[in-house]
Design an enzyme around this catalytic site. Structure first.
Site, mmCIF file in Angstrom:
data_model
loop_
_atom_site.group_PDB
_atom_site.id
_atom_site.type_symbol
_atom_site.label_atom_id
_atom_site.label_comp_id
_atom_site.label_asym_id
_atom_site.label_seq_id
_atom_site.Cartn_x
_atom_site.Cartn_y
_atom_site.Cartn_z
ATOM 1 N N ASP A 151 0.809 -1.221 0.000
ATOM 2 C CA ASP A 151 0.000 0.000 0.000
ATOM 3 C C ASP A 151 0.840 1.268 0.000
ATOM 4 O O ASP A 151 1.855 1.370 0.678
ATOM 5 C CB ASP A 151 -0.948 0.040 1.193
ATOM 6 C CG ASP A 151 -1.835 1.267 1.118
ATOM 7 O OD1 ASP A 151 -2.574 1.383 0.131
ATOM 8 O OD2 ASP A 151 -1.745 2.123 2.008
ATOM 9 N N HIS A 231 -9.252 0.738 -0.185
ATOM 10 C CA HIS A 231 -9.854 2.053 -0.472
ATOM 11 C C HIS A 231 -10.462 2.208 -1.875
ATOM 12 O O HIS A 231 -9.992 2.997 -2.691
ATOM 13 C CB HIS A 231 -8.879 3.186 -0.205
ATOM 14 C CG HIS A 231 -7.449 2.958 -0.660
ATOM 15 N ND1 HIS A 231 -7.133 2.548 -1.922
ATOM 16 C CD2 HIS A 231 -6.275 3.104 -0.005
ATOM 17 C CE1 HIS A 231 -5.817 2.460 -2.020
ATOM 18 N NE2 HIS A 231 -5.274 2.774 -0.863
ATOM 19 N N ASN A 277 -4.806 9.778 -1.516
ATOM 20 C CA ASN A 277 -4.631 8.816 -2.595
ATOM 21 C C ASN A 277 -5.292 7.489 -2.219
ATOM 22 O O ASN A 277 -4.897 6.888 -1.233
ATOM 23 C CB ASN A 277 -3.144 8.590 -2.865
ATOM 24 C CG ASN A 277 -2.914 7.762 -4.123
ATOM 25 O OD1 ASN A 277 -3.833 7.554 -4.908
ATOM 26 N ND2 ASN A 277 -1.701 7.279 -4.295
ATOM 27 N N ASP A 304 -7.703 4.028 6.390
ATOM 28 C CA ASP A 304 -6.525 4.593 5.706
ATOM 29 C C ASP A 304 -5.991 5.788 6.494
ATOM 30 O O ASP A 304 -5.556 6.794 5.912
ATOM 31 C CB ASP A 304 -6.833 4.990 4.254
ATOM 32 C CG ASP A 304 -5.561 5.193 3.428
ATOM 33 O OD1 ASP A 304 -4.453 4.973 3.950
ATOM 34 O OD2 ASP A 304 -5.690 5.587 2.253
ATOM 35 N N HIS A 308 0.486 12.785 8.861
ATOM 36 C CA HIS A 308 1.651 13.429 8.251
ATOM 37 C C HIS A 308 2.091 14.606 9.104
ATOM 38 O O HIS A 308 1.256 15.349 9.633
ATOM 39 C CB HIS A 308 1.324 13.933 6.843
ATOM 40 C CG HIS A 308 1.232 12.842 5.824
ATOM 41 N ND1 HIS A 308 2.287 12.018 5.506
ATOM 42 C CD2 HIS A 308 0.194 12.438 5.045
ATOM 43 C CE1 HIS A 308 1.902 11.159 4.571
ATOM 44 N NE2 HIS A 308 0.642 11.385 4.281
#
Ligand SMILES: [Zn+2]
Length: 428
Positions: A151, A231, A277, A304, A308
């Site tokens: 992933d 996803h 994404n 997901d 960050h």
């Protein structure tokens, strides 16, 4: 261990009942129970008890990017979101492509002790897409890896994908594919459509996802192995999955909370918090994903969760890393998007039972019942709350829901009889 008496919770869709938790298991359920001397009483009047949620798709960032998240901080965020198990994606630094790294992540999860952290192993060495990783060694390790995924990257080479499917079939493993044909998304910044044309950002076409899903369900059928699609984001993908399932192919699929709620028009204003994404798609895609989750073509919701650091996210759109936080808001966002159509039983199925089955996590995904491990979450269906990024347990702040008023609040979470969340706060 403390004995708990939980008063008046509805188990999923059932009538209000008391529950006694003793020695890590649910000892008894029924009306007017007494916990005995020393029992701690939790008033759960109006609350719903769900099996502990299970996330098939979490990025914990450790080892390597502990500034963005650690196994412990991500575990805390998960517990606050009602989760009792999370599957940790392999795109760490170093990549989780050996028995050593997956065991390290597994041990960090055990030490944190807030949720069960089940490592996902990489399919290819270094996520490089060229050479199969040591799948067997990871499966045989203490972490007992059963899900493998590159992933963040797609296993784009069809021959390598075929070999990976053949390999994991031997131990009932599953390949979780990030479906993105890389030749069609080179330089892509957002969904390819009217909004990308208007904003002047390079597009990520739906066909890049759909082409890989179509290929992979055929490979899974040919090999006779299990495929899981990460996803899912487009209406076309839903139609391919519907066809594959009708044909009897062993494929399962997940959708994220953000793809159930948000559309590509959020990119207007170039706020990179909405960069993800696969990208946010159109309203028609959102409608199709919601319907597919309700009718079961899509099996599970997976977050997901992609923390960050500030410097990787609060910059100009083209330079921002894709990804959003998800663990602490997932249940509320799912309820906002499709709660009235799923009901609590549907939520329990899509966020706990089905993901536990897919991951082979046999201790998870069971409705609270006498003799079962006390691994569940108590939610307040009447509560509302406003998302404050500074108040989240994650080390990162990249939630797309800042300031949004959401329904449903997690009040308490129990992992094998030990509370990890009480009164909506993490115990440690
Ligand atoms: Zn992905």
């Amino acid at each position: 261990m403390t004995t708990y008496l939980i008063r008046g919770a509805r188990i999923v869709d059932g009538d209000p009942t008391d529950l006694i938790i003793r020695d890590g298991v649910i000892a008894e359920t029924g009306p007017n129970l007494t916990g005995g001397p020393g029992a701690e009483v939790i008033d759960a009047d109006g609350l719903v008890a769900l099996p502990g949620l299970v996330d098939l798709h979490t990025h914990l960032r450790e080892p390597g990017r502990e500034d963005a998240e650690t196994v412990e901080s991500g575990s805390r965020a998960a517990a606050l979101g009602g989760y009792t198990a999370v599957c940790a994606m392999a795109n760490t630094s170093p990549v989780a492509d050996t028995a050593g790294v997956v065991e390290q992540v597994w041990r960090l999860g055990r030490t944190a002790g807030l949720v069960d952290v089940q490592p996902i192993g990489a399919v290819t060495v270094g996520l490089g897409g060229e050479q199969l990783a040591e799948l067997g060694a990871m499966a045989d390790s203490a972490a007992q890896v059963r899900i493998f995924s590159d992933d963040g990257h797609c296993v784009a080479d069809p021959r390598l994908m075929r070999r990976a499917l053949e390999y994991v079939r031997a131990f009932d493993g599953v390949i979780a594919q990030h479906a993105e044909e890389p030749r069609l998304t080179d330089g892509a910044q957002m969904h390819e459509g009217i909004t990308s044309a208007r904003l002047g950002l390079p597009g990520w076409p739906a066909v890049a996802e759909e082409a890989i899903i179509a290929r992979d369900v055929l490979l899974a059928e040919h090999v006779g192995a299990r495929l899981h699609v990460c996803h899912v984001s487009t209406a076309g993908s839903v139609e391919i999955l519907r066809w594959a399932k009708a044909r009897g192919i062993a494929v399962t699929a997940e959708v994220t909370p953000h793809h159930l709620l948000l559309t590509d028009t959020r990119a207007d204003g170039y706020d990179p918090v909405f960069k993800v994404n696969p990208p946010l798609r159109t309203g028609a895609d959102v409608d199709a994903l919601q319907a597919a989750l309700v009718d079961g073509v899509i099996d599970v919701v997976a977050t997901d969760h992609a923390p960050h650091a500030v410097q990787d996210k609060e910059c100009e759109w083209p330079y921002a890393r894709p990804g959003m936080l998800g663990l602490e808001t997932a249940l509320s966002v799912v309820w906002l998007a499709v709660g009235h159509r799923l009901g609590w039983d549907g939520v329990a199925e899509r966020l706990s039972r089905a993901p536990a089955r897919i991951a082979g996590l046999t201790e998870h995904g069971h409705d609270p019942a006498p003799g079962r491990a006390a691994t569940f979450t108590l939610v307040d269906p009447a509560a509302r709350w406003t998302v404050d990024p500074a108040g989240l347990a994650s080390r990162s702040r990249n939630t797309p829901y800042a300031g949004l008023d959401l329904p449903v609040r997690v009040v308490a979470t129990f992992l094998r009889g030990e509370p990890t969340v009480v009164d909506g706060k993490a115990v440690r």
